[in-house]
Scaffold this active site. Structure first.
Site, PDB file in Angstrom:
ATOM      1  N   ASN A 110      12.419   6.860  41.331  1.00  0.00           N
ATOM      2  CA  ASN A 110      12.575   7.659  40.359  1.00  0.00           C
ATOM      3  C   ASN A 110      14.182   8.578  40.388  1.00  0.00           C
ATOM      4  OD1 ASN A 110      13.789   6.685  37.458  1.00  0.00           O
ATOM      5  ND2 ASN A 110      13.117   8.818  37.047  1.00  0.00           N
ATOM      6  N   HIS A 112      16.875  10.438  38.581  1.00  0.00           N
ATOM      7  CA  HIS A 112      16.695  11.110  36.816  1.00  0.00           C
ATOM      8  C   HIS A 112      17.705  12.267  36.758  1.00  0.00           C
ATOM      9  CE1 HIS A 112      14.998  13.507  33.654  1.00  0.00           C
ATOM     10  NE2 HIS A 112      15.372  14.728  34.184  1.00  0.00           N
ATOM     11  N   SER A 139      18.023  13.656  40.312  1.00  0.00           N
ATOM     12  CA  SER A 139      17.700  14.443  41.315  1.00  0.00           C
ATOM     13  C   SER A 139      16.769  12.581  42.006  1.00  0.00           C
ATOM     14  CB  SER A 139      15.603  15.023  41.028  1.00  0.00           C
ATOM     15  OG  SER A 139      16.580  16.076  41.330  1.00  0.00           O
ATOM     16  N   ASP A 148       9.062  12.428  35.640  1.00  0.00           N
ATOM     17  CA  ASP A 148       9.694  13.068  36.455  1.00  0.00           C
ATOM     18  C   ASP A 148       9.015  13.835  37.480  1.00  0.00           C
ATOM     19  OD1 ASP A 148      11.407  11.337  35.331  1.00  0.00           O
ATOM     20  OD2 ASP A 148      11.464  13.043  33.433  1.00  0.00           O
TER      21      ASP A 148
HETATM   22  C1  GRF Z   1      21.388   7.440  34.898  1.00  0.00           C
HETATM   23  O1  GRF Z   1      22.262   8.085  34.405  1.00  0.00           O
HETATM   24  C2  GRF Z   1      20.449   7.452  35.201  1.00  0.00           C
HETATM   25  O2  GRF Z   1      20.192   8.805  35.685  1.00  0.00           O
HETATM   26  C3  GRF Z   1      19.363   8.029  34.079  1.00  0.00           C
HETATM   27  O3  GRF Z   1      19.618   6.608  32.919  1.00  0.00           O
HETATM   28  C4  GRF Z   1      21.166   6.567  33.563  1.00  0.00           C
HETATM   29  C5  GRF Z   1      21.945   4.756  34.310  1.00  0.00           C
HETATM   30  O4  GRF Z   1      22.702   4.373  33.902  1.00  0.00           O
HETATM   31  N1  GRF Z   1      18.136   7.681  33.770  1.00  0.00           N
HETATM   32  P1  GRF Z   1      22.962   2.414  34.678  1.00  0.00           P
HETATM   33  O5  GRF Z   1      21.772   2.193  33.546  1.00  0.00           O
HETATM   34  O6  GRF Z   1      22.277   2.785  36.159  1.00  0.00           O
HETATM   35  O7  GRF Z   1      23.573   2.748  34.515  1.00  0.00           O
END
Ligand code: GRF
Length: 221
Positions: A110, A112, A139, A148
């Site tokens: 994942n 995050h 991360s 997470d």
């Molecule tokens: C990213 O900031 C990721 O870290 C978070 O959600 C956002 C997703 O962006 N979990 P995208 O859909 O890949 O443009």
């Protein structure tokens, strides 16, 4: 010839991280086959990005299931359909329940937006600002039953400037998140990475600290 690593990618919205992987594959920088993109939101822009790249898509809408466990089971079936080597949560905004996690433990990662273990969950940009942190980042961790909370494989760090707000932080982090995701998946295509008992092993050696994304777009320990 060794076959390419096959991945399923889970999204909920824009899919810019998915796009970064698609672009890296097209440019020959990433030896990966994305076999399926799964979204829990029917009109997610990321689904259109996948379709434009010729990747099969699938929608498992959480709202259609009365019980959480039914959603998790449907999600597991959708992910497992192609038996992917790797499952990438790239902006997937639902908690993965046990039924969806169990079949893919150790091969589900994942992305995050925080320097884990700091700031789990949502609203992480504001949480970091409120805490007066000097640094922010993203991360990539293995998914476990704890939100997470799984072992962190890689990170990218940026300084927080005095005039930063959550929007400027998000703007500065986004391109680095993309690079982190591509570099991490690329790393997984070249190394034997195992996650067991909350620990990560790279080519048999325990990873003591998360890999860091450098200015050269490569991961280093
Ligand atoms: C990213 O900031 C990721 O870290 C978070 O959600 C956002 C997703 O962006 N979990 P995208 O859909 O890949 O443009």
């Amino acid at each position: 010839m060794k076959r390419k690593l096959q991945a399923a990618v889970l999204i909920s919205g824009n899919g810019s991280n998915l796009q970064a992987m698609i672009d890296a594959i097209a440019a020959g920088r990433l030896e990966l086959e994305i076999i399926r993109v799964i979204s829990n939101v029917a009109d997610a822009r990321g689904l259109r990005r996948a379709a434009a790249a010729g990747i099969p898509t699938c929608v498992v809408e959480h709202g259609r299931f009365g019980l959480r466990t039914d959603f998790d089971r449907a999600l597991a079936a959708a992910i497992g359909a192609g038996d992917p080597d790797l499952v990438v949560l790239a902006g997937f905004m639902r908690i993965i329940g046990e039924a969806a996690l169990q079949p893919f433990k150790g091969r589900m990662i994942n992305l995050h937006p925080s320097l884990l273990p700091l700031h789990r969950g949502t609203g992480t940009y504001q949480k970091a600002l409120d805490a007066g942190d000097g640094h922010y980042g993203a991360s990539i961790h293995f998914v476990t039953g704890e939100l997470d909370g799984g072992p962190v494989l890689s990170q990218v760090t940026i300084p927080i400037e005095t005039d930063d707000d959550r929007h400027s932080l998000a703007r500065r982090l986004a391109p680095l998140e993309h690079r982190l995701l591509v570099a991490t998946v690329e790393f997984l295509t070249r190394h034997e990475v195992e996650c067991r008992d909350q620990l990560i092993f790279v080519d048999g050696k325990r990873l003591a600290e998360p890999l860091q994304l450098g200015a050269d777009r490569q991961l280093a320990d």
